[in-house]
Scaffold this active site. Sequence first.
Site, PDB file in Angstrom:
ATOM      1  N   THR A  27      36.252  33.975  36.158  1.00 38.38           N
ATOM      2  CA  THR A  27      37.621  33.530  35.954  1.00 38.38           C
ATOM      3  C   THR A  27      38.415  34.606  35.206  1.00 38.38           C
ATOM      4  O   THR A  27      37.977  35.096  34.180  1.00 38.38           O
ATOM      5  CB  THR A  27      37.625  32.211  35.167  1.00 38.38           C
ATOM      6  OG1 THR A  27      37.022  31.199  35.982  1.00 38.38           O
ATOM      7  CG2 THR A  27      39.028  31.784  34.784  1.00 38.38           C
ATOM      8  N   HIS A 179      30.905  25.271  43.795  1.00 39.42           N
ATOM      9  CA  HIS A 179      30.605  25.426  42.375  1.00 39.42           C
ATOM     10  C   HIS A 179      30.021  24.116  41.838  1.00 39.42           C
ATOM     11  O   HIS A 179      30.744  23.163  41.549  1.00 39.42           O
ATOM     12  CB  HIS A 179      31.888  25.780  41.628  1.00 39.42           C
ATOM     13  CG  HIS A 179      31.668  26.351  40.251  1.00 39.42           C
ATOM     14  ND1 HIS A 179      30.485  26.215  39.564  1.00 39.42           N
ATOM     15  CD2 HIS A 179      32.509  27.056  39.430  1.00 39.42           C
ATOM     16  CE1 HIS A 179      30.600  26.807  38.375  1.00 39.42           C
ATOM     17  NE2 HIS A 179      31.816  27.329  38.275  1.00 39.42           N
ATOM     18  N   ASN A 182      27.704  25.029  35.473  1.00 41.25           N
ATOM     19  CA  ASN A 182      28.442  25.324  34.237  1.00 41.25           C
ATOM     20  C   ASN A 182      29.259  24.168  33.668  1.00 41.25           C
ATOM     21  O   ASN A 182      30.270  24.379  32.998  1.00 41.25           O
ATOM     22  CB  ASN A 182      29.346  26.543  34.441  1.00 41.25           C
ATOM     23  CG  ASN A 182      28.541  27.793  34.735  1.00 41.25           C
ATOM     24  OD1 ASN A 182      27.399  27.918  34.300  1.00 41.25           O
ATOM     25  ND2 ASN A 182      29.127  28.713  35.486  1.00 41.25           N
ATOM     26  N   TYR A 184      31.082  21.810  35.147  1.00 40.29           N
ATOM     27  CA  TYR A 184      32.280  21.350  35.839  1.00 40.29           C
ATOM     28  C   TYR A 184      31.953  20.106  36.669  1.00 40.29           C
ATOM     29  O   TYR A 184      30.844  19.565  36.582  1.00 40.29           O
ATOM     30  CB  TYR A 184      32.896  22.501  36.621  1.00 40.29           C
ATOM     31  CG  TYR A 184      33.309  23.622  35.691  1.00 40.29           C
ATOM     32  CD1 TYR A 184      34.310  23.416  34.734  1.00 40.29           C
ATOM     33  CD2 TYR A 184      32.672  24.859  35.706  1.00 40.29           C
ATOM     34  CE1 TYR A 184      34.664  24.417  33.835  1.00 40.29           C
ATOM     35  CE2 TYR A 184      33.024  25.855  34.803  1.00 40.29           C
ATOM     36  CZ  TYR A 184      34.013  25.627  33.874  1.00 40.29           C
ATOM     37  OH  TYR A 184      34.364  26.597  32.967  1.00 40.29           O
ATOM     38  N   ASN A 239      29.411  23.916  28.174  1.00 42.52           N
ATOM     39  CA  ASN A 239      30.369  22.824  28.327  1.00 42.52           C
ATOM     40  C   ASN A 239      29.759  21.468  27.972  1.00 42.52           C
ATOM     41  O   ASN A 239      30.081  20.438  28.573  1.00 42.52           O
ATOM     42  CB  ASN A 239      30.976  22.790  29.736  1.00 42.52           C
ATOM     43  CG  ASN A 239      32.143  23.740  29.891  1.00 42.52           C
ATOM     44  OD1 ASN A 239      32.873  24.002  28.933  1.00 42.52           O
ATOM     45  ND2 ASN A 239      32.329  24.287  31.089  1.00 42.52           N
TER      46      ASN A 239
END
Length: 392
Positions: A27, A179, A182, A184, A239
């Site tokens: 990102t 994805h 991580n 998300y 996260n």
Amino acid sequence: MQSDPLFTPLKLGAVALKHRVIMAPMTRMRSAQPGNVPHALNAEYYRQRASEGGLLITEATDITPQAQGYRGTPGLYSAEQIAGWRAVTDAVHAKGGFIFSQIWHVGRISHSSLQPGGALPVAPSAVRPAGEHTDASGQNVPYETPRALEEAELAELVSDFVTAARNAREAGFDGVEVHGANGYLLDQFLRNGSNKRTDRYGGSIENRARLLLEVVDAVIAALGAERVGVRLSPWNGFNDMSDSDGEALWNYIAAELDKRELAYLHVVEPRSDFTTDLPPDANARDATSHFKSFFKGPLISTGGYVAETARAAVAAGRADAIAFGRPFISNPDLPERLRIGAAVTRYDRATFYGGDHRGYTDYASLAGETNQDVLAALPRQSATDKIFAWVP
């Protein structure tokens, strides 16, 4: 003379690579505003890092406005975004490279200021992650308690991934990476630290894996399995993620994905701390090697590799290719540097997120070129004055 393990051909589904040094998704928060549209600066960034027969995986790209979790991240849901990405893919293909789009939904890792209509972020369950997040203005704020998605909304979510995948092909991408890593949204469904549901998408491992597998199956139906990869981050707590039985969870998911005959599975090693530049944890398990027992297709491994450890992993068969992240930021010609053993330029973490060309397209290649003629023609933005949390 023995061949270099990193510089031998590899077939990943529909693409035939000439080497195994892959650029990991990172990102960078530099899309044009308004609209989160890829533009000339982004095309130059990816063009610089393309190589003959090499694969780039883009920064995570929002499948809808609701999917956004950070300011300045690009999308793949509007005509303007598709056109912007077409300039990127054309630039990469002109250098003989391949490029996959990483498509994502951040779920609870967002803030209402970034959401359409100021709505709360969504998640499998109303479980607030620990810590802080950056809002639309770039300020650190406490995470909000997300809204739990209704079961009826999940079919639309799957459809949003499919639309983004089709838009990626229209934009010229060679494939997409779903994805699922991580912390998300898809990862939030997988792990019982964040998924407290009692319907078909919660409880058992099979139920928690259902949404990821539905997304993967639908994207495969749209593009073909040979153009679809998946990224996972097993045993990674980034996260605020956790699961009570990671061994059983990841074994099941790897075996299920193996049935799909994907172009590849991309595994983030749990040994790396994304938020610092400390050396990788030598005592962490080797997740990619573990997955080899369950997933028989091509495996990409990422997480704290240097030239020597990357070569050793491929030579030993622990991974089929290695994805590099931060070294690719400051070394646009990283594959060539690794091939000839040249020095690797140090990156500047302060310029990772947002801003203009500084720390983005002004790193020199071995030939000493920084494409100043191209840079001079690009619109200048204000450099970020804030160091964001690491966003893998």
